[in-house]
Design a protein around this motif. Sequence first.
Motif, PDB file in Angstrom:
ATOM      1  N   MET A   1      36.678 -13.969 -27.921  1.00  0.00           N
ATOM      2  CA  MET A   1      35.761 -14.699 -27.073  1.00  0.00           C
ATOM      3  C   MET A   1      36.211 -14.527 -25.631  1.00  0.00           C
ATOM      4  O   MET A   1      37.384 -14.666 -25.337  1.00  0.00           O
ATOM      5  CB  MET A   1      35.773 -16.178 -27.432  1.00  0.00           C
ATOM      6  N   VAL A   2      35.272 -14.239 -24.774  1.00  0.00           N
ATOM      7  CA  VAL A   2      35.643 -13.944 -23.402  1.00  0.00           C
ATOM      8  C   VAL A   2      34.905 -14.770 -22.358  1.00  0.00           C
ATOM      9  O   VAL A   2      35.089 -14.549 -21.171  1.00  0.00           O
ATOM     10  CB  VAL A   2      35.454 -12.438 -23.094  1.00  0.00           C
ATOM     11  N   CYS A   3      34.077 -15.706 -22.743  1.00  0.00           N
ATOM     12  CA  CYS A   3      33.340 -16.501 -21.770  1.00  0.00           C
ATOM     13  C   CYS A   3      32.935 -17.833 -22.391  1.00  0.00           C
ATOM     14  O   CYS A   3      33.006 -18.009 -23.607  1.00  0.00           O
ATOM     15  CB  CYS A   3      32.106 -15.740 -21.290  1.00  0.00           C
ATOM     16  N   CYS A   6      30.574 -17.634 -25.227  1.00  0.00           N
ATOM     17  CA  CYS A   6      31.213 -17.221 -26.476  1.00  0.00           C
ATOM     18  C   CYS A   6      31.793 -18.439 -27.201  1.00  0.00           C
ATOM     19  O   CYS A   6      31.650 -18.563 -28.411  1.00  0.00           O
ATOM     20  CB  CYS A   6      32.323 -16.214 -26.197  1.00  0.00           C
ATOM     21  N   VAL A   7      32.450 -19.296 -26.447  1.00  0.00           N
ATOM     22  CA  VAL A   7      33.015 -20.518 -27.032  1.00  0.00           C
ATOM     23  C   VAL A   7      31.898 -21.347 -27.652  1.00  0.00           C
ATOM     24  O   VAL A   7      32.016 -21.829 -28.781  1.00  0.00           O
ATOM     25  CB  VAL A   7      33.792 -21.331 -25.972  1.00  0.00           C
ATOM     26  N   ALA A   8      30.787 -21.503 -26.927  1.00  0.00           N
ATOM     27  CA  ALA A   8      29.652 -22.283 -27.438  1.00  0.00           C
ATOM     28  C   ALA A   8      29.073 -21.647 -28.695  1.00  0.00           C
ATOM     29  O   ALA A   8      28.728 -22.347 -29.656  1.00  0.00           O
ATOM     30  CB  ALA A   8      28.573 -22.406 -26.366  1.00  0.00           C
ATOM     31  N   SER A   9      28.987 -20.331 -28.714  1.00  0.00           N
ATOM     32  CA  SER A   9      28.445 -19.621 -29.863  1.00  0.00           C
ATOM     33  C   SER A   9      29.320 -19.811 -31.096  1.00  0.00           C
ATOM     34  O   SER A   9      28.824 -20.073 -32.194  1.00  0.00           O
ATOM     35  CB  SER A   9      28.312 -18.139 -29.509  1.00  0.00           C
ATOM     36  N   VAL A  10      30.628 -19.708 -30.924  1.00  0.00           N
ATOM     37  CA  VAL A  10      31.553 -19.899 -32.047  1.00  0.00           C
ATOM     38  C   VAL A  10      31.538 -21.355 -32.495  1.00  0.00           C
ATOM     39  O   VAL A  10      31.556 -21.643 -33.691  1.00  0.00           O
ATOM     40  CB  VAL A  10      32.973 -19.424 -31.678  1.00  0.00           C
ATOM     41  N   GLN A  48      30.542 -11.983 -37.113  1.00  0.00           N
ATOM     42  CA  GLN A  48      30.236 -10.568 -36.870  1.00  0.00           C
ATOM     43  C   GLN A  48      28.793 -10.382 -36.423  1.00  0.00           C
ATOM     44  O   GLN A  48      28.505  -9.549 -35.572  1.00  0.00           O
ATOM     45  CB  GLN A  48      30.523  -9.730 -38.109  1.00  0.00           C
ATOM     46  N   LYS A  49      27.884 -11.174 -36.967  1.00  0.00           N
ATOM     47  CA  LYS A  49      26.479 -11.095 -36.557  1.00  0.00           C
ATOM     48  C   LYS A  49      26.305 -11.485 -35.091  1.00  0.00           C
ATOM     49  O   LYS A  49      25.344 -11.080 -34.455  1.00  0.00           O
ATOM     50  CB  LYS A  49      25.606 -11.979 -37.448  1.00  0.00           C
ATOM     51  N   LYS A  50      27.240 -12.261 -34.575  1.00  0.00           N
ATOM     52  CA  LYS A  50      27.187 -12.670 -33.171  1.00  0.00           C
ATOM     53  C   LYS A  50      28.092 -11.802 -32.294  1.00  0.00           C
ATOM     54  O   LYS A  50      28.262 -12.070 -31.110  1.00  0.00           O
ATOM     55  CB  LYS A  50      27.567 -14.138 -33.035  1.00  0.00           C
ATOM     56  N   GLY A  51      28.690 -10.781 -32.896  1.00  0.00           N
ATOM     57  CA  GLY A  51      29.519  -9.856 -32.126  1.00  0.00           C
ATOM     58  C   GLY A  51      30.990 -10.218 -32.045  1.00  0.00           C
ATOM     59  O   GLY A  51      31.730  -9.686 -31.223  1.00  0.00           O
TER      60      GLY A  51
END
Length: 180
Positions: A1-3, A6-10, A48-51
Amino acid sequence: MVCPRCVASVSEVTSQMNLPAKQVELGFVEIDRKLSEDEINLLSDKLQKKGFELIFDRETELVNLVKTTLISFVDHLIEADYPQKLSHFVSEKTNYNYSYLSKIFSEQTGMTIETYLIRLKIERVKEMLNFRKWTLSEIAWTLNYSSVQYLSNQFKKVTGMTVTEYLEGKGLPRKTLDQI
């Protein structure tokens, strides 16, 4: 996670799976309990579906820790009146010896920590240039370059074009942090 996105997505993935995420930060998720093999596989698939990918290898984990720390370091350069030296900042934030991290990072990525930092800084320069709010001198000062000339030379070396060519739209689009 780099932003932060990304944190919100995880966080969203762990929430959807009803996993008790104790902590979600850049490059790191702590779950309150041990996951079953099925939960791990499902979590891995959803990420993985979210990269994203799950990392279990210690050296890969350290590389990701260094990368997220370097992103924080670029922010530190911008915010601090007297920024710390890179090696001190990385060691302090990771609680690892800089030489050890540097060796692992180079072995795993094929580039030095300093080379990765330069690429991060150039992406930040591109971002700042795109806003057209700052002069190149202000950008150089903000990102702790010794001179505008040094920044310009580094920009040309990394991107293959001058700052002027970039501003004229002759350049490639910016890279996402996970592509650096």
